[in-house]
Design a protein around this motif. Sequence first.
Motif: not given
Length: 165
Positions: A111-129
């Motif tokens: 399956t695909g990996s879980m992704q965290v998206i920064h909604q403000r810029c639309g980019q996938v990011t590493t979970p964190g701050r």
Amino acid sequence: MTTARQVSVPCPIGRAAGLLGERWTLLILRNANLGTTRFDAFRAELGIADNILSNRLARLVEAGVLMRVPYHDGGRTRQEYRLTTAGAEVLPVLHALAVWGEEHTKPAEPTGSMQVIHQRCGQVTTPGRVCDGCGELVRREEEAWVRPWLSPDPIILASPVTTGT
């Protein structure tokens, strides 16, 4: 504001593990962070037995991690379970578990990996701050998760309720 009940364990890791370490508890908190609020929805999404779910929800309410909020279902008043600030602050633990799970476990079916998206810029990011794409702080209300094994659509994290205390 400390709302969690007091326990006799002096170590903060031991106290946290005593509450969060019970089977199903972190999955309930994951789903609550993704907006699940109703008993029937938790049961359907997790496949958990009613008695266990009822016990875990009651314990999380008692500890101040979730809060019961009444709602009307037809002519009946029922309870929803909403995140408190303490419940929302479990997010870094969920991030850490997601990263660890990606690195050290494999699903039975590809399956695909879980992704965290920064909604403000639309980019996938590493979970964190801080966003890997734009370098800005990722605030809770700007974070969304994509769990491709369930849906390609991002789910924005739920906001905690304010208790007024």
